[in-house]
Design an enzyme around this catalytic site. Sequence first.
Site, short mmCIF file in Angstrom:
data_model
loop_
_atom_site.label_atom_id
_atom_site.label_comp_id
_atom_site.label_asym_id
_atom_site.label_seq_id
_atom_site.Cartn_x
_atom_site.Cartn_y
_atom_site.Cartn_z
N ASP A 292 0.86 -1.19 0.00
CA ASP A 292 0.00 0.00 0.00
C ASP A 292 0.90 1.23 0.00
OD1 ASP A 292 -2.29 1.57 0.13
OD2 ASP A 292 -2.64 1.26 2.26
N TYR B 114 -5.00 4.38 0.45
CA TYR B 114 -6.01 3.50 -0.14
C TYR B 114 -5.57 2.96 -1.49
CZ TYR B 114 -8.57 6.20 3.37
OH TYR B 114 -8.95 6.85 4.53
N HIS B 115 -4.33 2.45 -1.53
CA HIS B 115 -3.78 1.88 -2.76
C HIS B 115 -3.29 0.45 -2.52
CE1 HIS B 115 -2.63 6.31 -3.86
NE2 HIS B 115 -3.93 6.09 -3.98
N PRO B 116 -4.11 -0.44 -1.98
CA PRO B 116 -3.64 -1.81 -1.74
C PRO B 116 -3.45 -2.57 -3.05
CG PRO B 116 -5.98 -1.67 -1.30
CD PRO B 116 -5.51 -0.27 -1.56
#
Length: 553
Positions: free
Chosen positions: A295, A469-471
Amino acid sequence: MIADYVIVGAGSAGSAIAFRLSEAGKSVIVVEYGGSDFGPFINMPGALSYPMNMGIYDWGFQTEPEPHLGGRVLATPRGKVIGGSSSINGMVYVRGHARDYDTWAAMGATGWSHADVLPYFRRMEDWHGDAREGEGDPDWRGRGGPLHVTRGPRDNPLTRAFVEAGREAGYPVTQDYNGARQEGFGAMEATIWKGRRWSAASAYLKPALRGGNCTLVRGLARRVVIRDGRARGVEIDRGRGPEVIEARAEVVIAASTINSPRLLMLSGIGPAAHLAEHGITPLADRPGVGQNLQDHLEMYIQMQSKLPVTLHRYWNLIGKAFVGAQWLFTRRGVGASNQFESCAFIRSRAGVDYPDIQYHFIPIAVRYDGKAAAGGHGFQAHVGPMRSPSRGAVTLRSADPRDRPRILFNYMSHPDDWRDFRACIRLTREIFAQPAFAPYAGREIQPGAGLVTDDELDGFIRDHVESAYHPCGTCRMGAADDPRAVVDPECRVIGVEGLRVADSSIFPQVTNGNLNAPSIMTGEKAADHILGRRLPPANLEPWQNPAWATSQR
């Protein structure tokens, strides 16, 4: 029900796959648990903080207590709605750096180098920049694709001051960070069109549904049905008990970095010992399923504004009502922008060969959850490192398809993370101290000017970093003989016939910047793999700072 292809997930990648397969004459059924994207909270760009905090649109996932963040539990929003996370995200459009994809190829994702993926970015884009005004690199950009990509008006003086401050600090100014030169300060792009969010549902899914070859079925995917080593369909629950949707050709999972590995494991594909713990019969022992979780973390460097030029003047009931009414009737005004209208990509230190820090600038001091900073008018930079070496995992809590998985990112578990975040704070302070901000910059709201030593900054970082919020990464793509890979470079699940995964979960390594554009590109390219075709490579060389080895800027 039966179709040629069954796709699980109507999100960024799944919508693109559905569009391209149905466009090619294939029958497609898309299974989606979430509902409609109708309503102002999703469609008004300025309301972006609402949908990711609403249970009707968001799965509501949370991490386990993160051991290196003092046991903090962080939110992990994922879209539970058509369009997936493209319907609840910040609408920022970032392709990533060319080197990201060359790194993928070097890690075993053959055919996913920058030359290979650039044609798919161009195919998906309807870029509205004006090269005559010096806004971009036409050779690198696409016109006429399904996805509108635009720039905001940049009419707030603070938005312009951020770019000028970067120039004054010695950084380059880039006319198009999605073109040849990512490094530098410049205008940020967004998936906004005519004042509305332009999600993957708008760009791909709805046109596919109108085309006649694509059907949307709402229900919870319980497992992939596998017989004789081949995926035959998907078992779903629409509230009246399990039923199976059959696939004549293939099943494609595009359910997100969290839900895609969970569905594989519920179907018997994953680490055999972990599956056995939950009473699931292992059908394909793939130890990499759920692993390699990555992330982007970020923090907000917030400043008080000496002049009342920020968006804080709208941060009250009357102001919000005015913004909402103006947008509702005209699709214009503050509500028609996500307000992320300027940005930067820089290198943290000499010897880093391409940017590893990203900035989003916004002319208000506010959190993603909509809570404004105390003290009235302010502005902030969201800043964070792009390539953390920390890795986590998604694992099952139980064999119940309705039970939420365990999510542990293991944030800040590597010493480089702390070094890089300290650099983020110090470099941001230098930018805000430039002459361009002199008329505006008051006191530092956070971290606070009194925090200067490494230990003091580490304490702030530990208590305040948040997910961007970039998994990604939990079904990693790699060579078929790589024991940690989950899918091969054709997106086929290794060890099972007729099954693919295509979404951000297959990323070997997180890309620079926001992940929506790379996720949609993955859907575009995966569709071509399924159809047995390929766009020819585009050999364009990205710009690299000639002094990267000896200079930080």
